[in-house]
Structure formats: structure tokens, C-alpha cells
Design a protein around this motif. Structure first.
Motif, PDB file in Angstrom:
ATOM      1  N   VAL A   1     -45.554  -5.503   8.565  1.00 33.79           N
ATOM      2  CA  VAL A   1     -45.776  -5.151   9.973  1.00 33.79           C
ATOM      3  C   VAL A   1     -44.455  -4.855  10.667  1.00 33.79           C
ATOM      4  N   THR A   2     -43.436  -5.740  10.459  1.00 34.16           N
ATOM      5  CA  THR A   2     -42.148  -5.495  11.113  1.00 34.16           C
ATOM      6  C   THR A   2     -41.526  -4.208  10.594  1.00 34.16           C
ATOM      7  N   VAL A   3     -41.668  -3.960   9.272  1.00 35.72           N
ATOM      8  CA  VAL A   3     -41.096  -2.734   8.703  1.00 35.72           C
ATOM      9  C   VAL A   3     -41.699  -1.519   9.390  1.00 35.72           C
ATOM     10  N   THR A   4     -43.031  -1.511   9.525  1.00 37.96           N
ATOM     11  CA  THR A   4     -43.676  -0.385  10.196  1.00 37.96           C
ATOM     12  C   THR A   4     -43.198  -0.275  11.631  1.00 37.96           C
ATOM     13  N   MET A   5     -43.053  -1.448  12.285  1.00 41.49           N
ATOM     14  CA  MET A   5     -42.622  -1.408  13.676  1.00 41.49           C
ATOM     15  C   MET A   5     -41.215  -0.842  13.795  1.00 41.49           C
ATOM     16  N   ILE A   6     -40.311  -1.287  12.887  1.00 40.71           N
ATOM     17  CA  ILE A   6     -38.943  -0.770  12.927  1.00 40.71           C
ATOM     18  C   ILE A   6     -38.950   0.744  12.765  1.00 40.71           C
ATOM     19  N   ARG A   7     -39.778   1.217  11.821  1.00 39.95           N
ATOM     20  CA  ARG A   7     -39.822   2.670  11.586  1.00 39.95           C
ATOM     21  C   ARG A   7     -40.326   3.402  12.818  1.00 39.95           C
ATOM     22  N   MET A   8     -41.415   2.879  13.408  1.00 39.11           N
ATOM     23  CA  MET A   8     -41.979   3.520  14.601  1.00 39.11           C
ATOM     24  C   MET A   8     -40.945   3.566  15.715  1.00 39.11           C
ATOM     25  N   LEU A   9     -40.288   2.385  15.932  1.00 40.62           N
ATOM     26  CA  LEU A   9     -39.300   2.303  17.008  1.00 40.62           C
ATOM     27  C   LEU A   9     -38.148   3.272  16.760  1.00 40.62           C
ATOM     28  N   THR A  10     -37.683   3.337  15.488  1.00 40.85           N
ATOM     29  CA  THR A  10     -36.582   4.238  15.171  1.00 40.85           C
ATOM     30  C   THR A  10     -36.968   5.680  15.463  1.00 40.85           C
ATOM     31  N   LEU A  11     -38.156   6.060  14.984  1.00 41.51           N
ATOM     32  CA  LEU A  11     -38.617   7.442  15.201  1.00 41.51           C
ATOM     33  C   LEU A  11     -38.704   7.739  16.690  1.00 41.51           C
ATOM     34  N   ALA A  12     -39.354   6.811  17.422  1.00 39.93           N
ATOM     35  CA  ALA A  12     -39.517   7.014  18.860  1.00 39.93           C
ATOM     36  C   ALA A  12     -38.153   7.097  19.532  1.00 39.93           C
ATOM     37  N   GLY A  13     -37.234   6.196  19.126  1.00 41.43           N
ATOM     38  CA  GLY A  13     -35.898   6.196  19.705  1.00 41.43           C
ATOM     39  C   GLY A  13     -35.168   7.496  19.456  1.00 41.43           C
ATOM     40  N   LEU A  14     -35.240   7.987  18.192  1.00 45.95           N
ATOM     41  CA  LEU A  14     -34.556   9.231  17.844  1.00 45.95           C
ATOM     42  C   LEU A  14     -35.112  10.403  18.651  1.00 45.95           C
ATOM     43  N   LEU A  15     -36.449  10.473  18.718  1.00 51.99           N
ATOM     44  CA  LEU A  15     -37.071  11.571  19.454  1.00 51.99           C
ATOM     45  C   LEU A  15     -36.712  11.498  20.938  1.00 51.99           C
ATOM     46  N   ALA A  16     -36.752  10.271  21.483  1.00 51.81           N
ATOM     47  CA  ALA A  16     -36.426  10.115  22.902  1.00 51.81           C
ATOM     48  C   ALA A  16     -34.975  10.496  23.155  1.00 51.81           C
ATOM     49  N   ALA A  17     -34.070  10.056  22.252  1.00 53.46           N
ATOM     50  CA  ALA A  17     -32.654  10.387  22.413  1.00 53.46           C
ATOM     51  C   ALA A  17     -32.456  11.896  22.339  1.00 53.46           C
ATOM     52  N   TYR A  18     -33.149  12.531  21.381  1.00 51.32           N
ATOM     53  CA  TYR A  18     -33.033  13.986  21.248  1.00 51.32           C
ATOM     54  C   TYR A  18     -33.463  14.658  22.549  1.00 51.32           C
ATOM     55  N   GLN A  19     -34.660  14.247  23.043  1.00 52.00           N
ATOM     56  CA  GLN A  19     -35.196  14.881  24.245  1.00 52.00           C
ATOM     57  C   GLN A  19     -34.276  14.639  25.441  1.00 52.00           C
ATOM     58  N   ALA A  20     -33.712  13.409  25.517  1.00 50.37           N
ATOM     59  CA  ALA A  20     -32.825  13.087  26.627  1.00 50.37           C
ATOM     60  C   ALA A  20     -31.598  13.985  26.608  1.00 50.37           C
ATOM     61  N   ILE A  21     -30.975  14.136  25.417  1.00 49.91           N
ATOM     62  CA  ILE A  21     -29.790  14.989  25.324  1.00 49.91           C
ATOM     63  C   ILE A  21     -30.172  16.427  25.636  1.00 49.91           C
ATOM     64  N   SER A  22     -31.336  16.845  25.088  1.00 54.86           N
ATOM     65  CA  SER A  22     -31.763  18.223  25.261  1.00 54.86           C
ATOM     66  C   SER A  22     -31.955  18.558  26.735  1.00 54.86           C
ATOM     67  N   SER A  23     -32.600  17.650  27.491  1.00 60.17           N
ATOM     68  CA  SER A  23     -32.891  17.981  28.887  1.00 60.17           C
ATOM     69  C   SER A  23     -31.766  17.574  29.829  1.00 60.17           C
ATOM     70  N   SER A  24     -30.736  16.851  29.291  1.00 58.68           N
ATOM     71  CA  SER A  24     -29.656  16.410  30.166  1.00 58.68           C
ATOM     72  C   SER A  24     -28.742  17.567  30.562  1.00 58.68           C
ATOM     73  N   GLY A  25     -28.784  18.647  29.773  1.00 55.22           N
ATOM     74  CA  GLY A  25     -27.920  19.767  30.090  1.00 55.22           C
ATOM     75  C   GLY A  25     -26.508  19.607  29.540  1.00 55.22           C
ATOM     76  N   LEU A  26     -26.261  18.493  28.813  1.00 53.04           N
ATOM     77  CA  LEU A  26     -24.935  18.294  28.217  1.00 53.04           C
ATOM     78  C   LEU A  26     -24.699  19.302  27.100  1.00 53.04           C
ATOM     79  N   VAL A  27     -25.769  19.574  26.372  1.00 53.70           N
ATOM     80  CA  VAL A  27     -25.678  20.526  25.268  1.00 53.70           C
ATOM     81  C   VAL A  27     -26.430  21.780  25.672  1.00 53.70           C
ATOM     82  N   PHE A  28     -25.894  22.901  25.295  1.00 55.47           N
ATOM     83  CA  PHE A  28     -26.559  24.174  25.546  1.00 55.47           C
ATOM     84  C   PHE A  28     -27.993  24.118  25.011  1.00 55.47           C
ATOM     85  N   THR A  29     -28.996  24.430  25.868  1.00 55.25           N
ATOM     86  CA  THR A  29     -30.395  24.252  25.450  1.00 55.25           C
ATOM     87  C   THR A  29     -30.736  25.136  24.250  1.00 55.25           C
ATOM     88  N   GLY A  30     -29.994  26.211  24.066  1.00 56.13           N
ATOM     89  CA  GLY A  30     -30.245  27.046  22.895  1.00 56.13           C
ATOM     90  C   GLY A  30     -30.001  26.275  21.610  1.00 56.13           C
TER      91      GLY A  30
END
Lengths: 247, 261
Positions: free
Chosen positions: B17-46
Motif C-alpha cells: 500500500v505504501t509503495v503504491t502511495m509513494i508512486r502515486m504521490l511521486t507521479l502527482a508531484g512530478l505532474l504538478a511541478a511540470y504544470q507549475a513550471i509550465s504556467s509560471s512563465g519561467l520557461v518559454f511555453t513552447g
């Protein structure tokens, strides 16, 4: 047996080269498809003198070493963490195995967008593929350390850091070396591939450049040079690993 | 036995259960971080299009018949390469295992060339086979040859000499020796190497398409890169990685049924 074998191996090489030479000289194979091996070998000095083959070699090896060094710096601590925190290891191990089998090289256009058409992209591509086996093998090596050694550290009242640097890492070293060897090989293969595909940097670039100019003998020389050099390099690492291995 | 099984099972289940949770959290974290950087305007959206843009590009791509045509081309090139390189590798490995002379003469060459960066053969293959499917198949075949040849030879060498002497003492022919002793003992290493060979053959075909082609998934990726259609390129990379990993997992499962790891 082995001596006879190596004589046979070299004999085979001589026979194959002589056969190719004959095929090309007699015109059975067009010189535009495959020039005679003698011309291919004769073109190597010109590549060194006029096309910077020596510099390209230096560049490719430097990039490979830099990428692998970075992979060690990051991969050994990461592997240690994954070995110490079992749950993290269980969670990420299958991902690492999957990444090891994935066509990571195809990500190079992505890295080109972020790092530009520069050596940084080439080095990062080498790092990404080298760090995965280093992490996997470091974790494997530390998990495989015999419990009796852990108990020894406990009975000597070692601090966690002492037990890591004095007992666990040395005991895991042979397996970490395997990761280092794999990392070096993967880094070099991918670095040459990116150089070839993008047309920047060292050895891969020279091969691509000769093809783009349609200088067929020089292209063959560059290919032979890269293959021989990388094979010798990998052979050397294998020997080095066996030599460094503490029993 | 039952209690031991239970105690062994209980912690691994909570660990699961913890292994699955760690994986879910990691995936969610990575996606959220990606989206945050993408919409922050720090990096060219292209360079980092939003997850939404990538998702819709992926859906468009999967609904497009052209994508499957290119997928078919790549699958054909890689498949033909695996078939050719794998069977030549198998025969070569068997020959090396049967004949000591061949092994002594050829093995050093096979082992020296096995890890070499085969991509540099591509210009030669293009000179020899032209620029259509030929060099892609050849690239895949060369890539697939080495893992299969090395694994087959390794399996052949691992056969106990006693078995060979037993079969020999029954006056078995070479063919019978191969069929009765060698083939059964190379099944496991060959199946294991097939997974590796498929992976490198796929990479070989895709990279050959990237370098010079007008068809196939590798061509699509580099087209999107050149036109700076990054969302489409991300979507293609997602598809290619998913396919490669699915094939890898399927071959692993197939190999496991016969005892390969």
C-alpha cells in the motif's frame, strides 16, 4: 588453445579484409559503395590531420567521463538512499528497470529544446543513461551486503555515517563497479549517437560530417576508427574492473 | 507453514500500500511541478506546453489514422530486423557453441563488437541499402544480432559436458545433439535476450528514421521537432515510450512463463 584462437581470430580478420579488398579492386563492389580497405586505412591520417579526429576523440571521451562522473556523484547517493529506505526502493526500482529498457535516446530533441544545440545536450544525454545503472547497481550492492557486516558495525558502535563509509560502501564496491562500467558504456554509446544525429561534438559528428560530404573512404575510416576505439575502450574497462575488484 | 506465510504476507501487504502511495504521490508531484513550471512563465511555453495541450495533442494523435500508418512502418522495420538479426544471432551462437574452433576464432570479435555504438554503421547502411526501409531493417538487425548471439553462445557453453558425453555415447548425430541437449538448455537465455534485442532493434529502427526518412515514428518525432510543434512531440514521445515499455513487459511476461528472468 587461446593462442591458437587469437591467431585464428587475427587470421580471420586478415582473410576478411583481403576478401573485401579483392571484391572492391576487381570492381565486383562499386568503390562508391565500399572502397578497398587499403584506401579506408590510408584515409585515417588525413582525418586526424585535417578533420580534427584527434580532437573529436578527446571531446567524446571527455564528455563521456564528465557524464559518468556526474552519474556517479548523483547515482551512488541515490542508490544508497533507495537501499536504506526499503519502501522507496521498492517503489522506484521497477521504474528504474523500465527506464533502463526504454528508448531514452529518443528524448534528445527534448533536451535540444532545453539546452540548445550544444555540448551540454550531449553530456546530459550521456548522464541520463549512465545514472540509471549506477543507481540500480548501488542499491543492489548495498542490499546484498551480508547482515554479519551490519552486525559488526553495530557491535563496534559505529555511527551510521561510519558504517556507511567504512563497511557498507566498500562491501558494495564490486557491484557499484558493475554499475560504473555499464554507465560508462551507455554514456559513450549515447553520446556518440547524439553527436551523430545532431551533428555536433566529437566522433559521431565526424562520421556524420563525412557522410554529409559523401566522402565515402573517409566515412568508412571514421566508422572503423570509432568502432575499434570504442571496442578497445570497453575491453579496457572490463580489464580495469577485474583488476580493481577487491577479490 | 501457513502462519509463516501469513506473517510474511502481512507486512508486504502494508508495504504494498505504501509503495503504491509513494508512486502515486511521486507521479502527482512530478505532474504538478511540470504544470507549475509550465504556467509560471519561467520557461518559454513552447518548450514546456501545458499538460492540457499535451493531452489534447495525444488524443488528436491517437484519433489520426496517419499515426497508425507510421507506427506500422516502424513496427515492420523493427520486426523484420529482429527476425533477421535474431535468427542469424541464434544460428551464430549455436555454431559457436558446437564448434570449439569457431568459438575460439569468432567469439573475441562478437564480444568486442557487442557493446560498440552501432549507430555509426548507419551511414554505411545507407550507402549500401539506399534510404528506404532497407537501412532501418539492417540497423535493427545489427542491433538485435549481438544480444541473441552472445546469450545463445553463453547458454550453449553452460551445457554440462556430461550430458554431451552421454548423448555422444549413444552415437547421436550432431543434429540430434543440438535438438536433444543444446536447444532445451538455450531456451531460457535466448528468451531473455529476445527482450533486450527487441529493445535495441526498436531504438535502431527509430534512430535510423530520425536521421533520414520520410516515414515512421522516428520521422514524425523529428518533423515535430523541426517545426517546433512541441506538444505533438511530447505526445509522440509518450506514445513511443508506452509502446516500447508495453512490448518489453509483454516479452518479460512471455519469458517468465518459460523460466527466464
Amino acid at each position: 588453445m587461446t593462442r591458437g584462437g587469437s591467431i585464428g581470430s587475427i587470421g580471420l580478420l586478415v582473410a576478411v579484409v583481403a576478401g573485401l579488398e579483392a571484391l572492391s579492386r576487381t570492381g565486383r563492389v562499386s568503390a562508391f559503395v565500399m572502397p578497398p580497405p587499403s584506401e579506408i586505412l590510408a584515409a585515417i591520417p588525413a582525418l586526424v590531420l585535417h578533420e580534427g579526429l584527434g580532437y573529436a576523440t578527446w571531446l567524446t571521451f571527455n564528455t563521456t567521463f564528465a557524464a559518468t562522473a556526474a552519474a556517479l556523484l548523483l547515482g551512488v547517493p541515490a542508490g544508497t538512499l533507495l537501499a536504506r529506505r526499503r519502501v522507496l526502493g521498492q517503489a522506484y526500482e521497477p521504474w528504474l528497470e523500465a527506464a533502463f529498457a526504454a528508448p531514452i535516446i529518443l528524448l534528445y530533441p527534448l533536451f535540444l529544446i532545453f539546452f540548445g544545440r550544444s555540448l551540454v545536450t550531449v553530456a546530459v544525454m550521456g548522464f541520463v543513461v549512465a545514472v540509471i545503472p549506477v543507481i540500480i547497481k548501488t542499491r543492489e550492492g548495498i542490499i546484498g551486503v551480508r547482515p554479519v557486516l551490519h552486525n559488526l558495525a553495530l557491535s563496534l558502535h559505529m555511527t551510521p555515517l561510519q558504517s556507511l563509509t567504512k563497511i557498507v560502501l566498500p562491501a558494495a564496491l564490486p557491484t557499484i563497479f558493475v554499475g560504473l562500467r555499464l554507465g560508462l558504456i551507455y554514456a559513450m554509446i549515447n553520446i556518440v549517437a547524439v553527436e551523430f544525429l545532431v551533428g555536433i561534438g566529437g566522433l559521431g559528428f565526424v562520421v556524420a560530417d563525412m557522410y554529409d560530404r559523401y566522402d565515402i573512404p573517409s566515412m568508412y575510416s571514421a566508422v572503423v576508427f570509432v568502432i575499434v576505439l570504442s571496442s578497445l575502450f570497453f575491453l579496457l574497462i572490463e580489464r580495469g574492473e577485474r583488476w580493481l575488484r577487491p577479490v | 507453514m501457513a502462519t509463516a506465510g501469513l506473517t510474511a504476507f502481512a507486512p508486504s501487504q502494508s508495504g504494498g500500500v505504501t509503495v503504491t502511495m509513494i508512486r502515486m504521490l511521486t507521479l502527482a508531484g512530478l505532474l504538478a511541478a511540470y504544470q507549475a513550471i509550465s504556467s509560471s512563465g519561467l520557461v518559454f511555453t513552447g518548450a514546456m506546453p501545458s499538460l492540457w495541450a499535451i493531452g489534447s495533442a495525444l488524443l488528436r494523435q491517437l484519433a489520426d489514422a496517419g499515426f497508425y500508418a507510421h507506427l506500422g512502418i516502424t513496427a515492420y522495420e523493427a520486426g523484420a530486423g529482429i527476425l533477421i538479426g535474431g535468427s542469424v544471432g541464434l544460428l551464430c551462437g549455436i555454431a559457436l557453441g558446437v564448434s570449439r574452433l569457431l568459438a575460439a576464432v569468432l567469439d573475441p570479435w562478437v564480444r568486442a563488437l557487442a557493446p560498440a555504438p552501432k549507430i555509426v554503421f548507419l551511414p554505411i547502411l545507407m550507402v549500401v541499402f539506399g534510404i528506404d526501409a532497407g537501412p532501418k531493417i539492417a540497423m535493427a538487425a545489427i542491433s538485435a544480432f549481438f544480444p541473441v548471439a552472445v546469450a545463445t553462445f553463453g547458454g550453449m557453453r553452460g551445457v554440462s559436458p556430461i550430458l554431451i558425453r552421454v548423448v555422444r555415447s549413444f552415437d547421436a548425430s550432431l543434429l540430434q545433439l543440438v535438438r536433444l541437449v543444446y536447444l532445451p538448455s538455450i531456451v531460457v537465455p535466448v528468451l531473455g535476450s529476445l527482450r533486450l534485442a527487441t529493445g535495441v532493434a526498436l531504438i535502431g529502427a527509430l534512430l535510423a528514421e530520425v536521421k533520414m526518412s520520410n516515414r515512421g515514428l522516428g520521422y514524425l518525432i523529428i518533423q515535430d521537432y523541426n517545426a517546433f510543434r512541441t506538444a505533438e512531440m511530447y505526445a509522440l514521445l509518450i506514445s513511443v515510450f508506452t509502446l516500447a515499455l508495453a512490448v518489453n513487459a509483454a516479452l518479460r511476461a512471455f519469458g517468465r512463463r518459460y523460466g527466464a528472468v
